[in-house]
Design a protein around this motif. Structure first.
Motif, mmCIF file in Angstrom:
data_model
loop_
_atom_site.group_PDB
_atom_site.id
_atom_site.type_symbol
_atom_site.label_atom_id
_atom_site.label_comp_id
_atom_site.label_asym_id
_atom_site.label_seq_id
_atom_site.Cartn_x
_atom_site.Cartn_y
_atom_site.Cartn_z
ATOM 1 N N VAL A 128 0.851 -1.192 0.000
ATOM 2 C CA VAL A 128 0.000 0.000 0.000
ATOM 3 C C VAL A 128 0.884 1.237 0.000
ATOM 4 O O VAL A 128 1.816 1.352 0.799
ATOM 5 C CB VAL A 128 -0.944 0.004 1.222
ATOM 6 C CG1 VAL A 128 -1.702 1.323 1.318
ATOM 7 C CG2 VAL A 128 -1.930 -1.163 1.132
ATOM 8 N N ASP A 129 0.585 2.163 -0.910
ATOM 9 C CA ASP A 129 1.361 3.393 -1.068
ATOM 10 C C ASP A 129 0.532 4.566 -0.548
ATOM 11 O O ASP A 129 -0.624 4.740 -0.939
ATOM 12 C CB ASP A 129 1.697 3.599 -2.550
ATOM 13 C CG ASP A 129 2.540 4.836 -2.791
ATOM 14 O OD1 ASP A 129 3.766 4.708 -2.882
ATOM 15 O OD2 ASP A 129 1.941 5.937 -2.884
ATOM 16 N N SER A 130 1.115 5.386 0.316
ATOM 17 C CA SER A 130 0.359 6.471 0.943
ATOM 18 C C SER A 130 -0.112 7.512 -0.074
ATOM 19 O O SER A 130 -1.210 8.070 0.065
ATOM 20 C CB SER A 130 1.199 7.146 2.039
ATOM 21 O OG SER A 130 2.355 7.748 1.488
ATOM 22 N N ARG A 131 0.697 7.777 -1.095
ATOM 23 C CA ARG A 131 0.285 8.753 -2.102
ATOM 24 C C ARG A 131 -0.921 8.239 -2.899
ATOM 25 O O ARG A 131 -1.857 8.996 -3.201
ATOM 26 C CB ARG A 131 1.445 9.064 -3.048
ATOM 27 C CG ARG A 131 1.127 10.160 -4.079
ATOM 28 C CD ARG A 131 2.356 10.517 -4.913
ATOM 29 N NE ARG A 131 2.069 11.595 -5.849
ATOM 30 C CZ ARG A 131 1.565 11.407 -7.072
ATOM 31 N NH1 ARG A 131 1.312 10.174 -7.486
ATOM 32 N NH2 ARG A 131 1.328 12.437 -7.869
ATOM 33 N N ALA A 132 -0.915 6.963 -3.208
ATOM 34 C CA ALA A 132 -2.040 6.380 -3.936
ATOM 35 C C ALA A 132 -3.309 6.403 -3.091
ATOM 36 O O ALA A 132 -4.416 6.584 -3.614
ATOM 37 C CB ALA A 132 -1.710 4.953 -4.360
#
Length: 738
Positions: free
Chosen positions: A586-590
């Motif tokens: 999981v990517d915080s920006r996404a």
């Protein structure tokens, strides 16, 4: 899923401490019941009457959201399927459901709303810290409902054929009133205020087993027996304990005095439980001695809080009900926020004004008044004539806006037109990410043009137009005051049509004018031919993406690829397939981008309803154009540099459409002097942030860098009030430089 754990994380709604007290000290108040059996009893007792359960939808959102993934922006097809199962479970046993949603935040309860929003901000900060530390979604103990869940749940339920209503005041009052006046089977929700209202039975959503339709009924009569009170005493108890009207701390010393003199402490009750017992004992044995002889303020230390306390007691009185605790015989009606209740004409009891001026501004919004009667609107709670303060004088148009609001067909429109005040709750946004602006700022120019459409702009542009008070949650905003925002002039080809034309006209060519107006709200009139040629449901998505990429410079080509690819691939996937999708990490920006897009879809609801519904609502419902987990997968692939063929899963027809949609968005952005480039052409600014040379993270309407004038987008927060009009105006070829 541990529903009880998830539901308990929400801020306690209703009377402070009462939920825990009932569960621990008075468990006999809770009775196990079965909805199927209750419905059969209801039919036998009321032949020809359909058993109806009125649902407080806002209490049920956490219960309804069953998808495992919640942080990526929402699993909307899974959620829609869960709602369908919920509705089906009740309709199968012949129970009708009526759903109520909060439509307004009453002025007297703004402080409670703010407190909950600030608490949510702290929860969101912890969520992003976890994501960046572990590169995975947090556990269910940190569950936070996806952004926009409430607004899209309304439309999902309407799509499922359910009666869905939006309140004109505090929803629990309207729910309780509807349940009483329509002889409903009961109320389904999770708010202890339903134990205080004298209305139909109250059932717990958190205890509901959907497969069997077993749940728990919380019986107010048994609560009264336990506390040795009457039903009429419960509103006084609620206000002395603290609720959403009367702050908990207001009577803290009084409660302590009650506890100190209370002699019947229960061993199975904690301190808070014994406080409730002590206050109830004081009401039963002390206050009742002089009931009818003395006013409450002579028996309670109300002081300067007298008006607020009486307002709190009166707020529980449903139409036609009176309270023995309100000493003087009612001589009229008093407007409390949006609500009318019969009560004392005490000269110190003043209603809150619906007109609000900003403490730092001497300006007052121009307002109009007009009478409304119950015959005109079945949602009115009292037949008496009242004066409502509004932002517009056209009663016909306002009546249409009100009806659309009540029927949950629009979003924010009636709030703008009636009170000039709107709000938007928390969004999953990373307060530490300086590269992406808050959705509150990104979509503000869009909202400002809608304000112009609904209210009109001043003769010399935005500088003299009416002021809208926006309560939008964003990083750094303490929410002490609303942001004051003025309309932006619109540039509709052929001139801006009136609301009567947009909303009521059936003349030929009006549909085209509605679409022209919608595109003007997004400032996309220059690209209307290409955008209008896109098929559903991608037309609305292309318009939103174009708007979004013009507004935010730190969005790159890889982001656009991910947004388009997920929308195309979504068309061929079932809820089950999306459920099985597994993410590498999981990517915080996404996460933030997913929420940003969904908030944009909710803004399209505002624009579409303001323009007379040129689009079908299904065109921009998230279950048709967005899936959080699928977007996340495409984002991670795009970041790795995967080609378009991989993004569209080797589907040739999707690939063709992918390039077509990409071309339309890129060309439309180029007309606004916005060239979307690959992140490979950017330079690293600092760890975790990328920036194009000479760009800012958020474009202004003039097309110039906000940071270039020494004003970063985060400076547009709580400290900045009214903006200069040109700061939000982008000079496009279609606007003629005005």
């Amino acid at each position: 899923m541990d529903r009880q754990m998830i539901l308990s994380r929400g801020s306690e709604m209703g009377v402070r401490g009462l939920q825990g007290f009932v569960g621990s000290t008075c468990p006999h108040v809770c009775t196990a019941v079965n909805f199927k059996e209750l419905a059969e009893q209801h039919r036998s007792q009321h032949p020809g009457c359909t058993p109806t359960v009125v649902v407080d939808a806002m209490c049920c959102l956490r219960y309804w959201y069953t998808p495992e993934s919640w942080v990526c922006g929402g699993q909307w097809r899974e959620y829609f399927a869960a709602l369908r199962d919920f509705v089906q479970a009740f309709t199968t046993v012949g129970i009708k459901l009526v759903f109520f949603f909060d439509g307004m935040v009453e002025q007297g309860k703004r402080a409670v709303w703010v407190r909950r929003r600030l608490k949510n901000n702290r929860e969101i900060a912890r969520i992003f810290h976890y994501i960046k530390s572990h590169r995975e979604q947090p556990g269910r103990n940190m569950f936070f409902i996806p952004s926009g869940l409430a607004i899209f749940t309304r439309f999902a339920l309407k799509t499922l054929g359910q009666e869905t209503l939006c309140s004109l005041q505090e929803a629990d009052y309207e729910v309780a009133t509807y349940g009483l006046q329509n002889n409903c089977l009961g109320i389904l929700g999770e708010d202890t205020d339903y134990l205080i209202y004298d209305t139909c039975p109250y059932f717990s959503i958190s205890e509901l087993c959907l497969d069997s339709l077993d749940t728990v009924m919380l019986c107010r009569e048994r609560l009264c027996e336990s506390l040795e009170l009457s039903l009429a005493d419960l509103p006084v108890l609620a206000c002395l304990l603290g609720n959403d009207t009367v702050p908990e701390g207001m009577f803290e010393s009084f409660r302590f005095q009650c506890l100190s003199s209370y002699t019947s402490m229960k061993e199975n009750a904690d301190k808070r439980g014994n406080v409730i017992l002590a206050v109830a004992d004081h009401i039963a044995k002390v206050l009742r001695l002089h009931q009818g002889e003395k006013k409450l303020e002579e028996m309670l230390p109300l002081g300067q809080n007298k008006a607020l306390f009486y307002k709190g007691v009166a707020s529980y009185l449903l139409p036609g009900q009176t309270s023995p605790w309100i000493f003087q015989k009612p001589k009229g009606v008093t407007t409390l926020g949006k609500q009318i209740v019969s009560m004392s004409t005490d000269p110190e009891f003043e209603p809150e004004s619906l007109v609000c001026t900003h403490p730092e501004s001497k300006e007052e919004t121009p307002l109009c008044t007009h009478p409304e009667t119950e015959q005109e609107d079945p949602m009115n709670m009292e037949p008496e004539m009242k004066q409502q303060v509004t932002m517009v004088s056209d009663t016909e148009i306002l009546k249409v806006a009100r009806a659309q609001h009540v029927q949950a067909e629009s979003y924010l429109v009636y709030g703008v037109m009636s009170s000039g005040e709107i709000e938007c709750s928390n969004t999953l946004e990373d307060a530490l990410d300086q590269a992406l602006p808050s959705q509150a700022f990104v979509y503000r120019p869009m909202r400002q043009r809608v304000y112009s459409l609904l209210l009109g702009a001043g003769g010399d542009g935005a500088s003299s137009g009416p002021v809208i008070r926006e309560w939008f949650v964003h990083s750094g905003n303490p929410l002490r005051h609303p942001d004051l925002v003025r309309p932006l002039p619109m540039h509709v080809p052929g001139g801006t049509p009136s609301l009567k034309v947009l909303w009521l006209s059936q003349e030929p060519g009006v549909e085209a004018r509605r679409m022209d107006t919608l595109l003007a709200c997004l400032d996309l009139s220059a690209s209307r031919e290409e955008l209008q040629a896109v098929e559903s449901p991608f037309q609305a998505l292309c318009c939103l993406l174009t708007y979004l990429f013009v507004q935010v410079d730190t969005l790159c080509l890889e982001d656009l690829h991910a947004f388009i690819a997920q929308a195309l691939c979504l068309q061929g996937k079932s809820a089950g397939q999306l459920m099985d999708l597994q993410l590498e990490h999981v990517d915080s920006r996404a996460v933030q981008l997913g929420s940003l897009l969904v908030r944009g879809l909710s803004m399209l609801v505002l624009v579409n309803s303001a323009c007379g519904f040129p689009w079908s609502n299904s065109d921009f419902m998230p279950w048709n154009v967005f899936d959080g987990k699928l977007f996340h997968e495409k984002y991670l692939q795009s970041e790795k540099g995967c080609p378009a063929e991989v993004l569209v899963e080797q589907n040739r027809s999707r690939l063709t459409r992918f390039h077509d949609l990409k071309s339309i968005v890129c060309k439309a952005c180029m007309r606004e002097d916005r060239r979307i480039v690959s992140r490979q052409h950017w330079r690293p600014h600092h760890p975790g942030r990328w920036e194009k040379p000479g760009s800012s993270s958020h474009r202004t309407n003039s097309g110039h860098s906000r940071s270039g004038r020494g004003q970063h987008w985060r400076a547009q927060g709580p400290g900045s009030r009214q903006r200069e009009p040109d700061r939000w105006r982008r000079h496009s070829p279609s606007s003629g430089g005005t």
